[in-house]
Design a protein around this motif. Structure first.
Motif, PDB file in Angstrom:
ATOM      1  N   LYS A   1      -9.724  -5.821   2.217  1.00 30.80           N
ATOM      2  CA  LYS A   1      -8.435  -6.472   1.937  1.00 30.80           C
ATOM      3  C   LYS A   1      -7.478  -5.519   1.232  1.00 30.80           C
ATOM      4  CE  LYS A   1      -6.681 -10.836   0.025  1.00 30.80           C
ATOM      5  NZ  LYS A   1      -7.072 -12.127  -0.599  1.00 30.80           N
ATOM      6  N   GLU A   2      -7.983  -4.761   0.260  1.00 27.96           N
ATOM      7  CA  GLU A   2      -7.092  -3.866  -0.487  1.00 27.96           C
ATOM      8  C   GLU A   2      -6.555  -2.739   0.407  1.00 27.96           C
ATOM      9  OE1 GLU A   2     -10.468  -3.355  -2.965  1.00 27.96           O
ATOM     10  OE2 GLU A   2     -10.412  -1.174  -2.863  1.00 27.96           O
ATOM     11  N   THR A   3      -7.359  -2.334   1.398  1.00 24.71           N
ATOM     12  CA  THR A   3      -6.888  -1.332   2.362  1.00 24.71           C
ATOM     13  C   THR A   3      -5.729  -1.903   3.178  1.00 24.71           C
ATOM     14  OG1 THR A   3      -9.141  -0.474   2.549  1.00 24.71           O
ATOM     15  CG2 THR A   3      -7.593   0.141   4.294  1.00 24.71           C
ATOM     16  N   ILE A   4      -5.925  -3.124   3.645  1.00 21.76           N
ATOM     17  CA  ILE A   4      -4.896  -3.763   4.476  1.00 21.76           C
ATOM     18  C   ILE A   4      -3.633  -4.010   3.643  1.00 21.76           C
ATOM     19  CG2 ILE A   4      -4.375  -5.787   5.906  1.00 21.76           C
ATOM     20  CD1 ILE A   4      -7.365  -5.982   6.553  1.00 21.76           C
ATOM     21  N   LYS A   5      -3.819  -4.358   2.387  1.00 22.47           N
ATOM     22  CA  LYS A   5      -2.656  -4.541   1.501  1.00 22.47           C
ATOM     23  C   LYS A   5      -1.840  -3.246   1.439  1.00 22.47           C
ATOM     24  CE  LYS A   5      -0.035  -6.786  -1.131  1.00 22.47           C
ATOM     25  NZ  LYS A   5       0.040  -6.836  -2.584  1.00 22.47           N
ATOM     26  N   GLY A   6      -2.556  -2.130   1.368  1.00 22.85           N
ATOM     27  CA  GLY A   6      -1.893  -0.826   1.299  1.00 22.85           C
ATOM     28  C   GLY A   6      -1.105  -0.472   2.551  1.00 22.85           C
ATOM     29  N   VAL A   7      -1.498  -1.036   3.700  1.00 19.96           N
ATOM     30  CA  VAL A   7      -0.713  -0.857   4.926  1.00 19.96           C
ATOM     31  C   VAL A   7       0.648  -1.499   4.738  1.00 19.96           C
ATOM     32  CG1 VAL A   7      -0.473  -1.558   7.352  1.00 19.96           C
ATOM     33  CG2 VAL A   7      -2.686  -0.818   6.489  1.00 19.96           C
ATOM     34  N   TYR A   8       0.628  -2.729   4.221  1.00 22.91           N
ATOM     35  CA  TYR A   8       1.870  -3.494   4.149  1.00 22.91           C
ATOM     36  C   TYR A   8       2.812  -3.016   3.042  1.00 22.91           C
ATOM     37  CZ  TYR A   8      -0.073  -6.678   7.593  1.00 22.91           C
ATOM     38  OH  TYR A   8      -0.595  -7.202   8.749  1.00 22.91           O
ATOM     39  N   ASP A   9       2.265  -2.506   1.950  1.00 23.00           N
ATOM     40  CA  ASP A   9       3.186  -2.040   0.896  1.00 23.00           C
ATOM     41  C   ASP A   9       3.455  -0.538   0.990  1.00 23.00           C
ATOM     42  OD1 ASP A   9       1.081  -0.690  -0.363  1.00 23.00           O
ATOM     43  OD2 ASP A   9       0.695  -2.302  -1.783  1.00 23.00           O
ATOM     44  N   GLY A  10       2.806   0.115   1.965  1.00 23.46           N
ATOM     45  CA  GLY A  10       3.095   1.526   2.215  1.00 23.46           C
ATOM     46  C   GLY A  10       2.300   2.497   1.353  1.00 23.46           C
ATOM     47  N   SER A  11       1.457   1.990   0.456  1.00 26.78           N
ATOM     48  CA  SER A  11       0.745   2.902  -0.455  1.00 26.78           C
ATOM     49  C   SER A  11      -0.479   3.552   0.181  1.00 26.78           C
ATOM     50  CB  SER A  11       0.325   2.148  -1.719  1.00 26.78           C
ATOM     51  OG  SER A  11      -0.602   1.125  -1.399  1.00 26.78           O
ATOM     52  N   LEU A  12      -0.994   2.939   1.248  1.00 27.55           N
ATOM     53  CA  LEU A  12      -2.246   3.419   1.841  1.00 27.55           C
ATOM     54  C   LEU A  12      -2.162   4.858   2.343  1.00 27.55           C
ATOM     55  CD1 LEU A  12      -5.155   2.858   2.962  1.00 27.55           C
ATOM     56  CD2 LEU A  12      -4.033   2.248   5.105  1.00 27.55           C
ATOM     57  N   PHE A  13      -1.084   5.173   3.039  1.00 26.83           N
ATOM     58  CA  PHE A  13      -1.003   6.489   3.679  1.00 26.83           C
ATOM     59  C   PHE A  13      -0.953   7.607   2.636  1.00 26.83           C
ATOM     60  CE2 PHE A  13       1.303   3.840   7.073  1.00 26.83           C
ATOM     61  CZ  PHE A  13       0.120   3.571   7.742  1.00 26.83           C
ATOM     62  N   GLU A  14      -0.159   7.394   1.563  1.00 29.87           N
ATOM     63  CA  GLU A  14      -0.103   8.397   0.496  1.00 29.87           C
ATOM     64  C   GLU A  14      -1.459   8.570  -0.173  1.00 29.87           C
ATOM     65  OE1 GLU A  14       3.345   7.282  -1.976  1.00 29.87           O
ATOM     66  OE2 GLU A  14       4.255   7.153   0.019  1.00 29.87           O
ATOM     67  N   HIS A  15      -2.100   7.449  -0.362  1.00 30.93           N
ATOM     68  CA  HIS A  15      -3.428   7.450  -0.964  1.00 30.93           C
ATOM     69  C   HIS A  15      -4.406   8.274  -0.111  1.00 30.93           C
ATOM     70  CE1 HIS A  15      -6.768   5.714  -3.220  1.00 30.93           C
ATOM     71  NE2 HIS A  15      -7.373   5.513  -2.061  1.00 30.93           N
ATOM     72  N   LEU A  16      -4.379   8.040   1.196  1.00 27.87           N
ATOM     73  CA  LEU A  16      -5.263   8.778   2.109  1.00 27.87           C
ATOM     74  C   LEU A  16      -4.969  10.269   2.082  1.00 27.87           C
ATOM     75  CD1 LEU A  16      -5.281   6.579   5.344  1.00 27.87           C
ATOM     76  CD2 LEU A  16      -7.206   6.974   3.800  1.00 27.87           C
ATOM     77  N   GLU A  17      -3.679  10.605   2.065  1.00 28.32           N
ATOM     78  CA  GLU A  17      -3.301  12.017   2.068  1.00 28.32           C
ATOM     79  C   GLU A  17      -3.805  12.712   0.797  1.00 28.32           C
ATOM     80  OE1 GLU A  17       0.938  12.982   1.974  1.00 28.32           O
ATOM     81  OE2 GLU A  17       0.510  14.746   3.195  1.00 28.32           O
ATOM     82  N   ARG A  18      -3.628  12.040  -0.338  1.00 26.73           N
ATOM     83  CA  ARG A  18      -4.089  12.620  -1.603  1.00 26.73           C
ATOM     84  C   ARG A  18      -5.604  12.792  -1.607  1.00 26.73           C
ATOM     85  NH1 ARG A  18      -0.241   9.379  -4.191  1.00 26.73           N
ATOM     86  NH2 ARG A  18      -1.817   7.798  -4.567  1.00 26.73           N
TER      87      ARG A  18
END
Ligand code: HEM
Ligand SMILES: [Ca+2]
Length: 194
Positions: free
Chosen positions: A171-188
């Motif tokens: 769920k927290e991964t999917i939340k990150g898709v919608y608020d845009g934080s997931l991609f930055e998190h993955l890159e870091r």
């Protein structure tokens, strides 16, 4: 020049709008030079940065920019550079989706919770691959082939890149898709591990 004023470029994009919608934040990551436009090579670089392979990144960039450039540049002559205008990102919304983004690209919490209430049968806060497939099938609107393909691509790529060690999409991964934080998190994460 006043550096706080948004910069305009020749294609008509405007960088850094004050109030970005969650959908705009979702794509902002891919605007590598922050000019308000996402070119295919930026989509490619963004995909590579979050761990997609070379071929998936090429195919993904081609597919995303070919399908969203025209839609987000209404009334403009088609550009062979296929830019996507972030300020018009909501015009890229398709059918057969979850409805978590509304027609303006805002986040709808009740729709987000509905995903888990309806489909997260095995674990309350995650989707299995089968549950994800069931959701995609249930979201299909009749004859909306473009929407089916769009949703399938979004969710399957997300699953491949972001499932956890037990094959669950949390769920927290999917939340990150919608608020845009997931991609930055993955890159870091990737930068730190390499
Ligand atoms: C690895 C990269 C990406 C992944 C995994 C991804 C995944 C997703 C997911 C899961 C959704 C939610 C769909 C739904 O609620 O049913 C979504 C929505 C959306 N994404 Fe992405 N996305 C990615 C990159 C991009 C890029 C580069 C763009 C455009 C520049 C983009 C544009 C959109 C749009 C317009 C929506 C709204 C679709 C709708 O609700 O109808 N995405 N994406
Ligand atoms: Ca850009």
């Amino acid at each position: 020049m006043d550096s706080s004023s948004p910069s305009k470029d020749l294609q008509g994009g405007t960088a850094m709008a004050a109030d970005q919608s969650p959908l705009q934040k979702h794509v902002e990551f891919f605007d590598r030079n922050h000019d308000g436009l996402v070119y295919p090579w930026e989509t490619f670089k963004g995909l590579r940065a979050i761990g997609a392979g070379y071929l998936l990144s090429i195919a993904g960039a081609a597919f995303i920019n070919l399908s969203l450039s025209g839609k987000t540049r209404p009334g403009k002559f088609p550009s062979l550079l296929f830019p996507i205008e972030i300020k018009n990102m909501h015009l890229g919304i398709h059918g057969s989706d979850t409805g978590v983004y509304d027609s303006e690209g805002r986040f709808v919490p009740s729709k987000f919770e509905e995903i888990f209430n309806k489909y997260a049968g095995t674990h309350a806060n995650a989707l299995t691959s089968d549950e994800l497939t069931a959701m995609l099938k249930a979201n299909r609107e009749p004859k909306d082939v473009k929407g089916w393909i769009g949703s399938l691509a979004e969710w399957k790529i997300l699953y491949v890149l972001c499932k956890d060690e037990n094959g669950l999409l949390r769920k927290e991964t999917i939340k990150g898709v919608y608020d845009g934080s997931l991609f930055e998190h993955l890159e870091r994460e990737r930068a730190a591990s390499s």
